[in-house]
Design a protein around this motif. Structure first.
Motif, short mmCIF file in Angstrom:
data_model
loop_
_atom_site.label_atom_id
_atom_site.label_comp_id
_atom_site.label_asym_id
_atom_site.label_seq_id
_atom_site.Cartn_x
_atom_site.Cartn_y
_atom_site.Cartn_z
N PRO A 91 -134.26 -94.10 -35.57
CA PRO A 91 -133.66 -94.49 -34.38
C PRO A 91 -133.60 -95.92 -34.16
CG PRO A 91 -135.09 -92.64 -33.80
CD PRO A 91 -135.27 -93.33 -35.14
N VAL A 92 -132.79 -96.64 -33.66
CA VAL A 92 -132.72 -98.19 -33.62
C VAL A 92 -132.54 -98.57 -32.15
CG1 VAL A 92 -132.09 -98.63 -36.03
CG2 VAL A 92 -130.33 -98.25 -34.06
N ILE A 93 -133.32 -99.81 -31.97
CA ILE A 93 -133.08 -100.46 -30.50
C ILE A 93 -132.33 -101.77 -30.76
CG2 ILE A 93 -134.20 -101.25 -28.45
CD1 ILE A 93 -136.26 -99.22 -28.86
N VAL A 94 -131.23 -101.86 -30.18
CA VAL A 94 -130.54 -103.28 -30.15
C VAL A 94 -130.11 -103.75 -28.78
CG1 VAL A 94 -129.89 -102.72 -32.41
CG2 VAL A 94 -128.42 -102.21 -30.61
N THR A 95 -129.64 -105.00 -28.73
CA THR A 95 -129.38 -105.57 -27.55
C THR A 95 -127.90 -105.44 -27.33
OG1 THR A 95 -129.42 -107.82 -28.56
CG2 THR A 95 -131.13 -107.28 -27.09
N ASN A 96 -127.44 -105.56 -26.28
CA ASN A 96 -125.78 -105.59 -25.80
C ASN A 96 -125.17 -106.71 -26.14
OD1 ASN A 96 -123.52 -104.25 -25.27
ND2 ASN A 96 -124.00 -104.82 -22.97
N TYR A 97 -125.27 -107.27 -27.47
CA TYR A 97 -125.00 -108.54 -27.94
C TYR A 97 -123.94 -108.53 -29.21
CZ TYR A 97 -126.08 -112.65 -25.06
OH TYR A 97 -125.98 -113.76 -24.19
N LYS A 132 -127.69 -91.69 -28.71
CA LYS A 132 -127.61 -90.68 -29.97
C LYS A 132 -127.92 -91.10 -31.15
CE LYS A 132 -122.97 -88.93 -28.52
NZ LYS A 132 -121.73 -88.63 -28.54
N THR A 133 -127.89 -92.50 -31.67
CA THR A 133 -128.55 -93.21 -33.08
C THR A 133 -129.53 -94.03 -32.45
OG1 THR A 133 -126.81 -94.77 -33.08
CG2 THR A 133 -126.60 -92.76 -34.32
N TYR A 181 -135.96 -86.29 -31.30
CA TYR A 181 -136.02 -87.13 -32.44
C TYR A 181 -135.44 -86.85 -33.68
CZ TYR A 181 -138.46 -90.87 -35.32
OH TYR A 181 -138.83 -91.89 -36.11
N LYS A 182 -135.47 -85.61 -34.20
CA LYS A 182 -134.95 -85.05 -35.33
C LYS A 182 -133.52 -85.17 -35.17
CE LYS A 182 -134.61 -82.98 -39.23
NZ LYS A 182 -134.88 -83.72 -40.41
N ALA A 183 -132.99 -84.74 -34.06
CA ALA A 183 -131.51 -84.96 -33.93
C ALA A 183 -130.86 -86.26 -33.99
CB ALA A 183 -131.39 -84.26 -32.57
N MET A 184 -132.03 -87.33 -33.34
CA MET A 184 -131.19 -88.72 -33.31
C MET A 184 -131.58 -89.17 -34.69
SD MET A 184 -132.71 -91.88 -30.87
CE MET A 184 -131.71 -91.17 -29.71
N SER A 185 -132.45 -88.88 -35.54
CA SER A 185 -132.61 -89.17 -36.90
C SER A 185 -131.38 -88.64 -37.83
CB SER A 185 -133.96 -88.62 -37.44
OG SER A 185 -134.31 -89.04 -38.82
#
Length: 415
Positions: free
Chosen positions: A331-337, A348-349, A376-380
């Motif tokens: 799973p990844v966390i990003v900014t809205n940029y 979802k991802t 977590y598995k589903a997102m992976s």
């Protein structure tokens, strides 16, 4: 066909070089011949065309006043690059030239040299240099679009290039010169890894050739997996610089109640500042800055992370950091940029948060930590499937070679 790839670095320095060498490998495996034009450097990979490479210049090193003057003129126009690429073309007769990073060191002087031979040119846009003299659209840590429509005096006024009036003036003159020469019109096709960058180029009004958006591709030897372990740590890897939002990430982790560890991999201009903050706030047991990692060691850190975070505070394009993490089911966390929201599907991802906001970033981290094993598995799995489809080298090659052939045929018709 024979493709001449151009990039100012001929060793892996960042994402553009990952693309440059990845594209060479991809095209070679498809039976095409690839040749290179770059800048001489002791770190370069061996290359048969290196005798044509332009001489090295480091604008950030301690050089004499005369050398600075010569380097300044080279920023504006490199007669050496024009001469050398002409010699290479006469020797190799490429069917098409594909440009990547060239500003400052190689310069777009090569475009006019290439056009003499009626060879089509493709330009992959890795940064915003075509529409912003400092290539980042950043001033004092904040996004700035004042030069987008050609008002380059703002670059000088705000000292946008490394806080230097001299460097900013040269960058502004370079931009003015290219615009005056209409040199961007001599390029047949522009490729942007993000749709966001495509819109910025169109909005600028400086480019009148075709612009297409194709997401970057992962290397052909990528092994996709959604069965990697979750060893319970957050991961940031990449350049440690202000625009990457690393300090905001550290502050977000500091605010967490669950004491989840954060590992930071990489080097950069604010590396010492980050380490000092960690020490001053007694975060050494939770946050580890481990320096630069590469190869299998880096892959292992990515594969075993709970989550990969890129909290950028500038207009990212199509970063490999996130693509590689998704290929490993992270799973990844990003900014809205910039182009980041085009890569990550919120919920979802991974998760999308606001830039500059440590509280919102903290909440996104909490969302990842609160996922059940099944969630977590589903997102992976979703991340891996998206990576396979959207970052496919096969799909990329099909689209690119189709455009190559189209442009080559158009040039032949024109004579």
């Amino acid at each position: 066909m024979k493709i001449l790839l151009v990039n100012k670095y001929h060793y892996v320095k960042g994402g553009s070089e990952t693309y440059y060498f990845g594209l060479a490998d991809l095209l070679t495996k498809l039976g095409h011949e690839v040749i290179y034009f770059s800048m001489a450097d002791i770190n370069n990979k061996p290359c048969e065309q290196e005798k044509y490479f332009v001489s090295n210049v480091d604008f950030n090193s301690n050089i004499s006043t005369l050398q600075k003057v010569k380097a300044g003129f080279r920023v504006l126009y490199s007669f050496e690059a024009k001469k050398n690429i002409s010699a290479l073309i006469e020797q190799e007769h490429p069917d098409i030239v594909h440009i990547n990073l060239v500003h400052r060191h190689i310069t777009l002087s090569i475009v006019r040299a290439i056009k003499k031979y009626n060879i089509p040119i493709v330009f992959t846009i890795h940064d915003l240099n075509c529409v912003c003299p400092n290539h980042e659209m950043l001033v004092n840590g904040h996004v700035c679009e004042k030069c987008l429509h050609g008002r380059y005096s703002n670059c000088i006024k705000n000292k946008c290039v490394k806080g230097s009036t001299a460097k900013s003036t040269l960058a502004a003159i370079e931009a003015i010169n290219y615009k005056r020469m209409k040199i961007y019109d001599d390029i047949d096709l522009y490729i942007t890894p993000s749709y966001f960058y495509k819109k910025k180029l169109e909005e600028s009004g400086i480019i009148h050739s075709e612009i297409i958006h194709i997401k970057n591709f992962l290397p052909t030897d990528t092994v996709y997996s959604d069965n990697n372990p979750d060893n319970g740590y957050l991961l940031y890897f990449g350049r440690i610089s202000e625009e990457k939002g690393v300090l905001t990430l550290v502050k977000a982790v500091e605010k967490l109640e669950n004491n989840i560890p954060l590992i930071i991999l990489g080097t950069g201009p604010i590396e010492d500042e980050i380490k000092e903050y960690i020490k001053a706030h007694n975060l050494g047991n939770r946050i580890k800055a481990l320096g630069f990692k590469s190869g299998d060691e880096l892959k292992k850190y990515v594969a075993e992370a709970k989550c990969v975070i890129l909290p950028s505070e500038w207009y990212e394009n199509g970063p490999y950091t996130i693509m590689e993490a998704m290929s490993q089911g992270k799973p990844v966390i990003v900014t809205n940029y910039g182009g980041l929201p085009e890569i990550v599907e919120d919920g979802k991802t991974g998760f999308i948060c606001s830039p500059f906001d440590s509280d919102d970033l903290k909440n996104s981290i909490k969302k990842v930590c609160s996922l059940s094993d099944a969630e977590y598995k589903a997102m992976s799995s979703c991340a891996v499937e998206k990576a396979k489809i959207e970052f496919s080298p096969v799909t990329y090659a099909q689209k690119l070679t189709q455009k190559y052939n189209e442009i080559i045929n158009n040039h032949k018709k024109k004579g």
